[in-house]
Structures are given as structure tokens and as C-alpha cells.
Design a protein around this motif. Structure first.
Motif, PDB file in Angstrom:
ATOM      1  N   ASP A 246       0.786  -1.340   0.145  1.00  0.00           N
ATOM      2  CA  ASP A 246       0.120  -0.174   0.181  1.00  0.00           C
ATOM      3  C   ASP A 246       0.431   1.347  -0.141  1.00  0.00           C
ATOM      4  N   GLY A 247       1.809   1.850   1.093  1.00  0.00           N
ATOM      5  CA  GLY A 247       2.917   2.471   1.163  1.00  0.00           C
ATOM      6  C   GLY A 247       3.320   2.503  -0.886  1.00  0.00           C
ATOM      7  N   LEU A 248       3.341   1.936  -1.408  1.00  0.00           N
ATOM      8  CA  LEU A 248       4.173   1.879  -2.469  1.00  0.00           C
ATOM      9  C   LEU A 248       3.183   2.145  -3.546  1.00  0.00           C
ATOM     10  N   GLY A 249       2.100   2.322  -3.498  1.00  0.00           N
ATOM     11  CA  GLY A 249       1.118   2.444  -4.545  1.00  0.00           C
ATOM     12  C   GLY A 249       0.749   1.294  -5.074  1.00  0.00           C
ATOM     13  N   SER A 250       0.991   0.440  -4.896  1.00  0.00           N
ATOM     14  CA  SER A 250       0.961  -0.955  -5.996  1.00  0.00           C
ATOM     15  C   SER A 250      -0.164  -1.952  -5.761  1.00  0.00           C
ATOM     16  N   LYS A 251      -0.099  -2.766  -6.587  1.00  0.00           N
ATOM     17  CA  LYS A 251      -1.163  -3.942  -6.221  1.00  0.00           C
ATOM     18  C   LYS A 251      -0.993  -5.147  -5.932  1.00  0.00           C
ATOM     19  N   PRO A 252      -1.469  -5.679  -5.794  1.00  0.00           N
ATOM     20  CA  PRO A 252      -0.500  -7.696  -4.429  1.00  0.00           C
ATOM     21  C   PRO A 252      -0.195  -7.857  -5.685  1.00  0.00           C
ATOM     22  N   SER A 253      -0.438  -8.165  -6.980  1.00  0.00           N
ATOM     23  CA  SER A 253      -0.353  -9.242  -8.216  1.00  0.00           C
ATOM     24  C   SER A 253       0.716  -8.525  -8.840  1.00  0.00           C
ATOM     25  N   ASP A 254       1.282  -6.776  -8.315  1.00  0.00           N
ATOM     26  CA  ASP A 254       2.778  -6.078  -9.048  1.00  0.00           C
ATOM     27  C   ASP A 254       3.469  -6.767  -8.162  1.00  0.00           C
ATOM     28  N   ILE A 255       3.424  -6.755  -6.880  1.00  0.00           N
ATOM     29  CA  ILE A 255       4.891  -6.111  -6.147  1.00  0.00           C
ATOM     30  C   ILE A 255       5.979  -7.151  -5.979  1.00  0.00           C
ATOM     31  N   GLU A 256       5.872  -7.720  -7.229  1.00  0.00           N
ATOM     32  CA  GLU A 256       7.350  -8.110  -7.574  1.00  0.00           C
ATOM     33  C   GLU A 256       8.307  -7.282  -8.518  1.00  0.00           C
ATOM     34  N   ARG A 257       7.110  -6.936  -9.474  1.00  0.00           N
ATOM     35  CA  ARG A 257       7.591  -6.202 -10.703  1.00  0.00           C
ATOM     36  C   ARG A 257       8.104  -4.913 -10.375  1.00  0.00           C
ATOM     37  N   THR A 258       7.016  -4.540  -8.539  1.00  0.00           N
ATOM     38  CA  THR A 258       7.355  -3.020  -8.372  1.00  0.00           C
ATOM     39  C   THR A 258       8.608  -2.965  -7.538  1.00  0.00           C
ATOM     40  N   ILE A 259       9.140  -4.202  -6.552  1.00  0.00           N
ATOM     41  CA  ILE A 259       9.879  -4.646  -6.286  1.00  0.00           C
ATOM     42  C   ILE A 259      11.276  -4.684  -7.047  1.00  0.00           C
ATOM     43  N   SER A 260      11.815  -5.334  -8.509  1.00  0.00           N
ATOM     44  CA  SER A 260      12.374  -5.715  -9.056  1.00  0.00           C
ATOM     45  C   SER A 260      12.607  -4.135 -10.295  1.00  0.00           C
ATOM     46  N   ASN A 261      11.958  -3.403 -10.232  1.00  0.00           N
ATOM     47  CA  ASN A 261      11.794  -2.333 -10.795  1.00  0.00           C
ATOM     48  C   ASN A 261      12.930  -0.927  -9.723  1.00  0.00           C
ATOM     49  N   MET A 262      12.128  -1.003  -8.786  1.00  0.00           N
ATOM     50  CA  MET A 262      12.684  -0.262  -7.765  1.00  0.00           C
ATOM     51  C   MET A 262      14.260  -0.908  -7.537  1.00  0.00           C
ATOM     52  N   LYS A 263      14.841  -1.984  -7.364  1.00  0.00           N
ATOM     53  CA  LYS A 263      16.425  -2.286  -6.816  1.00  0.00           C
ATOM     54  C   LYS A 263      16.891  -2.485  -8.353  1.00  0.00           C
ATOM     55  N   HIS A 264      15.961  -1.691  -9.615  1.00  0.00           N
ATOM     56  CA  HIS A 264      17.100  -1.817 -11.218  1.00  0.00           C
ATOM     57  C   HIS A 264      17.281  -0.434 -10.922  1.00  0.00           C
ATOM     58  N   GLU A 265      15.817   0.955 -10.226  1.00  0.00           N
ATOM     59  CA  GLU A 265      16.612   2.077  -9.925  1.00  0.00           C
ATOM     60  C   GLU A 265      17.737   2.025  -9.214  1.00  0.00           C
ATOM     61  N   LEU A 266      17.786   1.911  -7.800  1.00  0.00           N
ATOM     62  CA  LEU A 266      18.392   2.065  -6.601  1.00  0.00           C
ATOM     63  C   LEU A 266      19.604   1.949  -7.431  1.00  0.00           C
ATOM     64  N   GLU A 267      19.856   0.700  -8.067  1.00  0.00           N
ATOM     65  CA  GLU A 267      21.169   0.465  -8.520  1.00  0.00           C
ATOM     66  C   GLU A 267      21.864   1.420  -9.668  1.00  0.00           C
ATOM     67  N   SER A 268      20.970   1.515  -9.932  1.00  0.00           N
ATOM     68  CA  SER A 268      21.640   3.111 -11.306  1.00  0.00           C
ATOM     69  C   SER A 268      21.668   3.885 -10.675  1.00  0.00           C
ATOM     70  N   CYS A 269      20.911   4.897  -9.688  1.00  0.00           N
ATOM     71  CA  CYS A 269      21.279   5.881  -8.202  1.00  0.00           C
ATOM     72  C   CYS A 269      22.463   5.747  -7.893  1.00  0.00           C
ATOM     73  N   LYS A 270      23.370   3.807  -7.285  1.00  0.00           N
ATOM     74  CA  LYS A 270      24.260   4.574  -6.739  1.00  0.00           C
ATOM     75  C   LYS A 270      25.302   4.510  -8.171  1.00  0.00           C
ATOM     76  N   ARG A 271      25.275   4.055  -9.159  1.00  0.00           N
ATOM     77  CA  ARG A 271      26.484   3.992 -10.146  1.00  0.00           C
ATOM     78  C   ARG A 271      26.802   4.918 -10.398  1.00  0.00           C
ATOM     79  N   MET A 272      25.294   5.952 -10.611  1.00  0.00           N
ATOM     80  CA  MET A 272      25.388   7.003 -10.977  1.00  0.00           C
ATOM     81  C   MET A 272      26.509   8.160  -9.243  1.00  0.00           C
TER      82      MET A 272
END
Length: 390
Positions: A246-272
Motif C-alpha cells: 500500500d505504501g508503494l502504491g502498488s497492487k499485490p499482483s504487481d509487487i514483485e515487478r514493482t520491487i524489481s523496478n525499484m532495485k534496478h533504479e536503486l542500482e542505477s542511482c548507486k552507480r551514478m
């Protein structure tokens, strides 16, 4: 030999017995319902003659009970009571372990048991390789289905030479006796085991895998709960997950994809951020102190390797580097290519003033401080120390 009442009936918790020997705190009974532990299951506790039993174990072919402070004598007949709630939890936990591993093995036939541990506080099985949560989920569903269907659980004895020995889960090289104790969960599992178990799977109540952790070279620890605790743990985790979703504004069915996208964005931010920090360090302008170039700076990064590599390069050129990395805490590094600056002494003295600690060698030292608001004052203090040294 002690008459092992628990083998004939694991549900016996109260009995009368005669003291057959006494050795300090340890007493032996003519017959006992106290399980001495084995098969990964811890021993029983309880009361003998009104005195607490804190340990039960096998010694020289006998089952001995540790009863500190007793005043028993050989020949005394006394009333004994096993801590039933504890015993029953262990029985259910051990049966649940058989069922859970069988369920996991159905998902990964190459999976092997390394170790089992069943106690009131912790229940887990160590397997020789990792297994994904998708397979664990299917296994737990199957195990709970067997619990609801209420399969019978039986104990029998089989000879090592029995032609049906190949049908059971057993490591013959670990068994010295000629006969093997076998536990069967009806239509589901058949395994060698000397532990004690419930009579029906329904008694387990429920199984829930609460976590898995690394067991080092042994493999992976899969922790599980049973009964009401399993239900409570699963409901608590489900509520936490739904709150996060709920805090991520996602749906239970989409949470794995949401987390995966967040991890990808986090890694990109760390790299930058890493690339930005490297660029900032390269453009640092040194301050000449006593004929020595001193490079100093504060950088918003928790990647210590970036700061370390740069500090080492400046040190090799004969310069001094004083860097502070800002993350959850402060990382402080000091490197010097000039022997007049004792990095170990300076960083230790400086950080101690700010509630931190540091150490290292005369030419390179590092440490940390919890309060990130201290960064400018720490750098200023380090610079004063460097100026005083040069």
C-alpha cells in the motif's frame, strides 16, 4: 537397560518408577517416559519426585536424568511427570519437519538434509542447497493439505537387511544398530527416525516457513513454525507485506515487478552516485601545508572503496588525503605519503573527541562516527592535526 516408555507410547507423560542408580545430580530410572533427545529433537524436561529435571541424555547405554538438588536413593519409588506442553510441541514439530522436507523434496528431488533442529524456541532443517520461495510456497501448501486431510503417523522397526529398506529415507552409514526405527506419514513419507511423533498430521495444526538463512558451507537453514504460531506468523507477515504494498502504491499482483523496478533504479542511482563521487575527488584542489599537498573533502556516499582507492593514490604520490563519507554514519579516512603525519594516532585522537573510533596504520587509518552532523567539525579537526604534524 532403562525401559524406554516413550517408544511404546509417546503420549505418556506421567508415570511411577524406581530409582536404579544415583551419580551426583544424575539419576537413572527402571523405566522412563523422558525422551533423551535424538534425531535433531532436544530432550524432555519435567519433574521427578517433585524436583525439576533439567536435562535427559544417554550415557553408557542408559538414560540418565539430571535432577539438581535431589535427595533420592537407589530403590526409591517416585512419581514422574514430563513437561507435556513442551513435549507435545516437540512431537508436533518433529512430525512437521518430516512432512515439510518431504514436501520440499517433491519440488527439488536433488535436495538433501544436512541437519535437523527441533526445540521449543526454534525449529529448522538445514538442506544442502538453496531452494526458491516459489517452490517453498508450493511445498508449504502441500504440507498443509496433508495436515487438513489428517494422515496417520506410524512408527515401526525395520532390519537393515530388509529388502524394503530402499523405500525409506535413511543414511545407513550413520546407523550402528541392526534395527532401524521408521516413521511413516500415511501415503506421503517414509523415513528412518528415532524421534517421537504425533499419531495424526491434523495435530500439527499448520506449517509456515518463516525464513531461510545461510548455513555457510552446510547449505541453507529453513526455519518453520507450527500450529497457532504458524498462523500468527503468517498473518503478521501478510499484514506487513500488504502495508508495504500500500505504501508503494502498488497492487499485490504487481509487487514483485514493482520491487524489481525499484532495485534496478536503486542500482542505477548507486552507480551514478559512485561516478559523481569519483569525478568530484578527481577535481579536488589540494591545499599546500608545509610543502605537502593535502586533499580534503566531504562526500555523500557510503561506498568506502571509492574513498579508499582515491586516498591510496594520493598517498602514493606523497600527498595527504582526509576524506569523510556521509551515509547512515560517517566514514572517516586518512592517508599520508609523508611520515610526519601519523594517521593511526591522528584519526584515533580526533574521532574519540566525537564519540567515534578509528584505527589502522601510520600511513593509512579509518574509522567512523554515528552523528552525521559532525562532518564539518571532524574534517576541521583533522586538518588542524595535519597542519600541526607538518
Amino acid at each position: 537397560m532403562t525401559d524406554e516408555l516413550f517408544k511404546d507410547d509417546a503420549y505418556v507423560s506421567e508415570f511411577e518408577a524406581e530409582i536404579t542408580s544415583v551419580d551426583g545430580d544424575y539419576v537413572t530410572l527402571g523405566g522412563t517416559a523422558f525422551y533423551p533427545g535424538g534425531g535433531g529433537q532436544v530432550c524432555d524436561t519435567g519433574i521427578i519426585g517433585g524436583v525439576k529435571v533439567v536435562e535427559v541424555k544417554e550415557a553408557d547405554g542408559e538414560i540418565v536424568h539430571k535432577v539438581p538438588g535431589h535427595r533420592f536413593s537407589v530403590g526409591d519409588r517416585i512419581w514422574c511427570s514430563v513437561d507435556w506442553d513442551r513435549r507435545y510441541d516437540l512431537m508436533k514439530g518433529h512430525t512437521a519437519e518430516h512432512l515439510l522436507f518431504n514436501s520440499l523434496h517433491r519440488q527439488d528431488p536433488e535436495l538433501n538434509i544436512v541437519k535437523i533442529f527441533i526445540s521449543p524456541e526454534s525449529k529448522y532443517v538445514i538442506v544442502d542447497r538453496d531452494i526458491g520461495w516459489d517452490k517453498i510456497s508450493v511445498a508449504v501448501r502441500f504440507a498443509n493439505k496433508v495436515i487438513l486431510e489428517n494422515h496417520s503417523v506410524r512408527r515401526s522397526v525395520m532390519s537393515k537387511d530388509d529388502p524394503d529398506i530402499s523405500k525409506i529415507r535413511v543414511k545407513l552409514d550413520r546407523i550402528e544398530e541392526d534395527e532401524i526405527s521408521v516413521v511413516e506419514i500415511e501415503d506421503v513419507d517414509l523415513a528412518a527416525c528415532c524421534g517421537i511423533h504425533v499419531m495424526e498430521t491434523e495435530e500439527i495444526g499448520a506449517i509456515f516457513v518463516s525464513k531461510k538463512t545461510s548455513a555457510g558451507r552446510d547449505g541453507v537453514e529453513i526455519h518453520f513454525e507450527i500450529g497457532e504460531k504458524a498462523v500468527d506468523e503468517s498473518m503478521s507477515l501478510a499484514t506487513s507485506c500488504l502495508s508495504i504494498i500500500d505504501g508503494l502504491g502498488s497492487k499485490p499482483s504487481d509487487i514483485e515487478r514493482t520491487i524489481s523496478n525499484m532495485k534496478h533504479e536503486l542500482e542505477s542511482c548507486k552507480r551514478m552516485l559512485k561516478e559523481s563521487t569519483i569525478s568530484m575527488i578527481r577535481t579536488l584542489k589540494p591545499v599546500n601545508v608545509g610543502g605537502v599537498d593535502v586533499y580534503a573533502g566531504i562526500f555523500h556516499t557510503s561506498d568506502r572503496s571509492v574513498l579508499t582507492d582515491a586516498a591510496e593514490r594520493y598517498k602514493e604520490d606523497g600527498a595527504v588525503a582526509a576524506f569523510i563519507g556521509v551515509g547512515d554514519n560517517l566514514t572517516v579516512l586518512l592517508a599520508s605519503g609523508d611520515k610526519r603525519v601519523d594517521c593511526k594516532k591522528l584519526i584515533s585522537e580526533t574521532l574519540s573527541e566525537f564519540g567515534g573510533r578509528g584505527g589502522g596504520k601510520p600511513d593509512f587509518a579509518q574509522g567512523g562516527v554515528a552523528d552525521t552532523a559532525m562532518k564539518e567539525r571532524i574534517l576541521e579537526s583533522l586538518m588542524k592535526g595535519i597542519e600541526h604534524s607538518l
